[in-house]
Design a protein around this motif. Structure first.
Motif, PDB file in Angstrom:
ATOM      1  N   UNK A 107      53.734   0.641  52.157  1.00 35.89           N
ATOM      2  CA  UNK A 107      53.701   1.752  50.865  1.00 35.89           C
ATOM      3  C   UNK A 107      52.422   2.982  51.387  1.00 35.89           C
ATOM      4  N   UNK A 108      51.243   1.922  51.819  1.00 38.82           N
ATOM      5  CA  UNK A 108      49.681   2.835  51.986  1.00 38.82           C
ATOM      6  C   UNK A 108      50.322   3.183  53.222  1.00 38.82           C
ATOM      7  N   UNK A 109      51.026   2.873  54.289  1.00 38.96           N
ATOM      8  CA  UNK A 109      51.328   3.554  55.825  1.00 38.96           C
ATOM      9  C   UNK A 109      52.497   4.833  55.804  1.00 38.96           C
ATOM     10  N   UNK A 110      53.615   4.757  54.346  1.00 40.15           N
ATOM     11  CA  UNK A 110      54.147   6.453  53.636  1.00 40.15           C
ATOM     12  C   UNK A 110      53.232   7.398  53.145  1.00 40.15           C
ATOM     13  N   UNK A 111      52.480   6.338  52.525  1.00 38.70           N
ATOM     14  CA  UNK A 111      51.435   7.431  51.767  1.00 38.70           C
ATOM     15  C   UNK A 111      50.428   8.466  52.155  1.00 38.70           C
ATOM     16  N   UNK A 112      49.673   7.410  53.914  1.00 33.77           N
ATOM     17  CA  UNK A 112      49.094   8.252  54.627  1.00 33.77           C
ATOM     18  C   UNK A 112      49.411   8.761  55.653  1.00 33.77           C
ATOM     19  N   UNK A 113      51.061   9.024  55.137  1.00 28.26           N
ATOM     20  CA  UNK A 113      52.220   9.936  56.752  1.00 28.26           C
ATOM     21  C   UNK A 113      52.162  11.210  56.318  1.00 28.26           C
ATOM     22  N   UNK A 114      52.372  10.630  54.374  1.00 25.91           N
ATOM     23  CA  UNK A 114      52.933  11.547  53.339  1.00 25.91           C
ATOM     24  C   UNK A 114      52.066  12.871  53.456  1.00 25.91           C
ATOM     25  N   UNK A 119      48.624  17.355  53.621  1.00 19.55           N
ATOM     26  CA  UNK A 119      47.472  18.497  53.819  1.00 19.55           C
ATOM     27  C   UNK A 119      48.282  19.745  55.091  1.00 19.55           C
ATOM     28  N   UNK A 120      48.945  19.723  56.343  1.00 21.11           N
ATOM     29  CA  UNK A 120      48.770  20.359  57.252  1.00 21.11           C
ATOM     30  C   UNK A 120      48.390  19.536  58.328  1.00 21.11           C
ATOM     31  N   UNK A 121      47.478  18.613  58.162  1.00 20.51           N
ATOM     32  CA  UNK A 121      47.625  17.402  59.263  1.00 20.51           C
ATOM     33  C   UNK A 121      48.201  16.725  60.414  1.00 20.51           C
ATOM     34  N   UNK A 122      49.867  16.941  60.002  1.00 19.46           N
ATOM     35  CA  UNK A 122      50.970  16.083  60.569  1.00 19.46           C
ATOM     36  C   UNK A 122      50.781  16.290  60.973  1.00 19.46           C
ATOM     37  N   UNK A 123      50.021  16.866  62.044  1.00 14.16           N
ATOM     38  CA  UNK A 123      50.704  16.652  63.885  1.00 14.16           C
ATOM     39  C   UNK A 123      49.684  17.405  64.571  1.00 14.16           C
ATOM     40  N   UNK A 124      49.863  17.331  65.663  1.00 17.20           N
ATOM     41  CA  UNK A 124      48.744  17.693  66.813  1.00 17.20           C
ATOM     42  C   UNK A 124      49.022  20.100  66.535  1.00 17.20           C
TER      43      UNK A 124
END
Length: 136
Positions: A107-114, A119-124
């Motif tokens: 849940x911590x990892x999925x929360x971080x990814x979400x 926030x727009x910081x999803x990928x390069x």
């Protein structure tokens, strides 16, 4: 010769297909006294009684042996059942804590990814992606 002996010999001759014997030609057997017959009958009865008692004793001994063996198997099965129950409880506790730990970390990892994606910081960004043709 007694009448029974003669009748016996007549039946024997008839079965074998021989002519009937004369009463005088059949040798007579010595008659045993009633007391001798009684004693021999009692001796046979005693022997059969002793044999029956020995067989019963042997059977009783075998039953005791089997009963003891079954008691031993029962004890082993009871101990094994207790150990399996303890193992089941231990594995259940470890499994529960592992699944809780795993679900918490996921849940911590999925929360971080979400958070990164929202926030727009999803990928390069486009400037961070190298051009395929430049490096070759």
């Amino acid at each position: 010769m007694s009448e029974g002996d003669y009748a016996h010999e007549c039946m024997r001759a008839e079965l074998l297909g021989l002519p009937k014997p004369d009463k005088d030609s059949i040798p007579s057997r010595p008659l045993a006294s009633e007391e001798d017959e009684f004693e021999s009958a009692m001796a046979e009865a005693d022997q059969s009684k002793v044999a029956a008692e020995e067989a019963a004793d042997l059977q009783d001994e075998q039953m005791r042996g089997m009963r003891g063996g079954l008691d031993e198997v029962h004890n082993i099965l009871s101990i094994t059942q207790k150990k399996l129950n303890n193992l089941k409880c231990g594995i259940g506790n470890v499994g529960s804590s592992f699944s809780a730990s795993l679900s918490g970390s996921l849940s911590g990892v999925t929360g971080f990814i979400k958070q990164r994606v929202a926030g727009g910081d999803g990928g390069p960004s486009g400037s961070e992606i190298p051009e395929a043709g430049k490096n070759i």
